[in-house]
Design an enzyme around this catalytic site. Sequence first.
Site, PDB file in Angstrom:
ATOM      1  N   HIS A  72     -47.072 -17.446 -44.972  1.00 46.67           N
ATOM      2  CA  HIS A  72     -45.688 -17.817 -44.687  1.00 46.67           C
ATOM      3  C   HIS A  72     -45.650 -19.048 -43.771  1.00 46.67           C
ATOM      4  O   HIS A  72     -44.960 -20.030 -44.056  1.00 46.67           O
ATOM      5  CB  HIS A  72     -44.999 -16.614 -44.025  1.00 46.67           C
ATOM      6  CG  HIS A  72     -43.616 -16.876 -43.531  1.00 46.67           C
ATOM      7  ND1 HIS A  72     -42.501 -16.343 -44.123  1.00 46.67           N
ATOM      8  CD2 HIS A  72     -43.160 -17.603 -42.474  1.00 46.67           C
ATOM      9  CE1 HIS A  72     -41.420 -16.737 -43.472  1.00 46.67           C
ATOM     10  NE2 HIS A  72     -41.794 -17.500 -42.458  1.00 46.67           N
ATOM     11  N   GLU A  73     -46.437 -18.988 -42.689  1.00 43.63           N
ATOM     12  CA  GLU A  73     -46.461 -20.110 -41.742  1.00 43.63           C
ATOM     13  C   GLU A  73     -47.051 -21.359 -42.378  1.00 43.63           C
ATOM     14  O   GLU A  73     -46.596 -22.479 -42.107  1.00 43.63           O
ATOM     15  CB  GLU A  73     -47.262 -19.740 -40.490  1.00 43.63           C
ATOM     16  CG  GLU A  73     -46.673 -18.597 -39.690  1.00 43.63           C
ATOM     17  CD  GLU A  73     -45.223 -18.833 -39.293  1.00 43.63           C
ATOM     18  OE1 GLU A  73     -44.855 -19.988 -39.015  1.00 43.63           O
ATOM     19  OE2 GLU A  73     -44.465 -17.860 -39.284  1.00 43.63           O
ATOM     20  N   HIS A  76     -44.376 -23.283 -44.081  1.00 42.50           N
ATOM     21  CA  HIS A  76     -43.616 -24.171 -43.186  1.00 42.50           C
ATOM     22  C   HIS A  76     -44.437 -25.419 -42.858  1.00 42.50           C
ATOM     23  O   HIS A  76     -43.942 -26.541 -42.911  1.00 42.50           O
ATOM     24  CB  HIS A  76     -43.321 -23.467 -41.857  1.00 42.50           C
ATOM     25  CG  HIS A  76     -42.332 -22.346 -41.950  1.00 42.50           C
ATOM     26  ND1 HIS A  76     -41.105 -22.480 -42.540  1.00 42.50           N
ATOM     27  CD2 HIS A  76     -42.387 -21.066 -41.500  1.00 42.50           C
ATOM     28  CE1 HIS A  76     -40.438 -21.334 -42.451  1.00 42.50           C
ATOM     29  NE2 HIS A  76     -41.198 -20.460 -41.825  1.00 42.50           N
TER      30      HIS A  76
END
Length: 386
Positions: A72-73, A76
């Site tokens: 998920h990170e 980003h």
Amino acid sequence: VEGDVGGWSIPMGRILGIRVRAHWTVLLLLPAAMTLLAGGVFPEWYPGWSVTAYVAMAAAAALLLLVSILLHEMGHALAARRLGIRVDGVTLWALGGLTRLSGPAHRPRDEVRIAAAGPLVTLGVAVVAGAAAPALAGVAAAQGVVAWVAAANLLVLVFNLLPGFPLDGGRILRGMLWARSGDHARATRTAAVSGRAIGAGLGGLAAVLIVAGAVADGIWLGLIAWFLVGASGTEEAMAAAERALGDTTAAAVMRPVAGVVAPGDPVPPAGPRGAPAWVVASDGLLRGLLVVREASSPPAARRPGLRVCDVALPRGAFTELAPDDVIGPALEGLVGEPRMAVVVDGDRPVGIVTLEDVDRRLRPAAVHHAPPRRRGARRPVRGHVR
Ligand SMILES: [Zn+2]
């Protein structure tokens, strides 16, 4: 999405050039997830199995959850890098993950893209895990683990999309409001107020859970609520400061570069006269930042062979601004360590802006507006919660 946590973290290496760190509080997340899974979820799903089986399944599921958070990170981080924003790295911590960027998005569309990239990855993980679970029908233990990971990612997705700071949904909301009104400060304020309301709601829910006997769940949710309320309060104070700063540019508040060192130089024994940091450059191009308290800290003094590049912050680990960048939207980056930004013209360092410089600029207006550091010494923690 963006931010950093204070305290020490352990470097875990690099993935696709993105630095990955584990904050010590991850050590709280793992046992909590293990207890929940081995003590509750898996015994309920598969009664009568051995404790060893539950523990092994719980360990696998907790590890996969951490990997999901990391992915998920990375979403980003890679989105930001694609849009030309430097990425310092990704940190895993008790409430999930944080991605630290070298500056704010310059356009609303970029902000929305960076904020949405993480949830998109989480959706992908949930779909893949959800599709894989039925295929594992022959291996019940693996199926259970994968099914739980799918469900956990769905929960994370829904939670992250709640439209309030500092959640990804809050950043998406801000980007959209910013696009519509063109007013970054007002959009930030709205998303922060919304984040506080969500935090208060979750806090109430946590209290209900504790009263109803689900103490562990209640405490966990309470921590998340507390984090949301704190972070959105910081964000709101910054929105007020941003409004007070108006169109003030980086060039208007910066101090000129007072001292330049090369990456291979020995660490200077003291800082440049009257300046908070050495700019690290070679051939006139910015390479990093040597913060004075770092250069003069005892370990550096005790190790005489230490070079600048051993202790300087690399690009990405501090905020960079162009001379004509409006300072307000960059405040978020300035309140985190090292509390200063380097102003670069192209790749040439021309000045430094510290949080104190911005504060001084704000002081005449402080009667009507909250200064950005109202929350005192408490390190603002920003990012999204999982
Ligand atoms: Zn996120």
